[in-house]
Design a protein around this motif. Structure first.
Motif: not given
Length: 214
Positions: A80, A97, A101, A105, A121
């Protein structure tokens, strides 16, 4: 769908093909193959793993976006806080993403990209942009052309809110929000809301760790 891990790629393809409005038209195991297959099939959206052999996802995204400005690239990553993801967004990728996830999503990210309403996000993208904005602050005179309401909308975009959520917070209709977003993207010369959010962080309009509830 481009990912060098066959099991991951197969799983994501099943998820996407299971949606009535989505169809996986091609698969690729590396960036070079992704560029080639995308050129042959002309997809609306490319779901691209960032770390692949032969040609990584960043280089592949750059090639794709240079060759076809209409294609939308959504980056897949395991991390991330990945510098490559930031660079992908800078060159025009429509958000990203995490591979782990929830399925819904990932589906929403693809649909949002196809609609030109890129997914930002709240739980991931804001941390990523804030991290790199710390050392990338720059001036952009186009920010001064935004109206107060457009600035309000941009701040909400940077918090990862959808058009409907922004409308609720600012007490305006979703249609009015869309109009403001269209105008601010034009003024900022941004491809989509993700690039606008990058600019918001880089110019200091939104500060790292910003959680203001306007």
């Amino acid at each position: 769908m481009a990912d060098d891990q066959e099991v991951v790629r197969a799983g994501l393809c099943r998820i996407l093909d299971g949606e009535e409005d989505l169809e996986v038209v091609a698969e690729a195991g590396d960036g070079e193959e992704a560029v080639r297959r995308a050129g042959a099939t002309r997809p609306d959206v490319v779901l691209m793993d960032i770390r692949m052999p032969v040609m990584d996802g960043l280089a592949a995204a750059r090639r794709l976006l240079a060759e076809d400005s209409s294609v939308k690239v959504v980056i897949l990553t395991t991390f991330d806080l990945d510098e490559y993801v930031y660079e992908a967004i800078k060159i025009g990728a429509s958000g990203f993403v995490l591979k782990d996830a929830p399925a819904d999503e990932i589906v929403r990210a693809v649909r949002a990209a196809a609609a030109g309403d890129a997914l930002v996000s709240p739980s991931v993208t804001r941390r990523l942009l804030a991290e790199f904005a710390k050392v990338r602050t720059r001036d952009n005179p186009s920010v001064a052309t935004l109206t107060e309401r457009e600035l309000d909308v941009l701040r909400q975009l940077a918090m990862g809110l959808s058009n409907s959520e922004i409308g609720v917070r600012l007490f305006i209709s979703e249609g009015t929000v869309r109009t403001h977003v269209t105008h601010l993207l034009s003024k900022l010369d941004a491809r989509d809301r993700v690039q606008a959010v990058v600019l918001a962080y880089e110019t200091g309009l939104v500060s790292p760790g910003h959680t203001e509830d306007r």
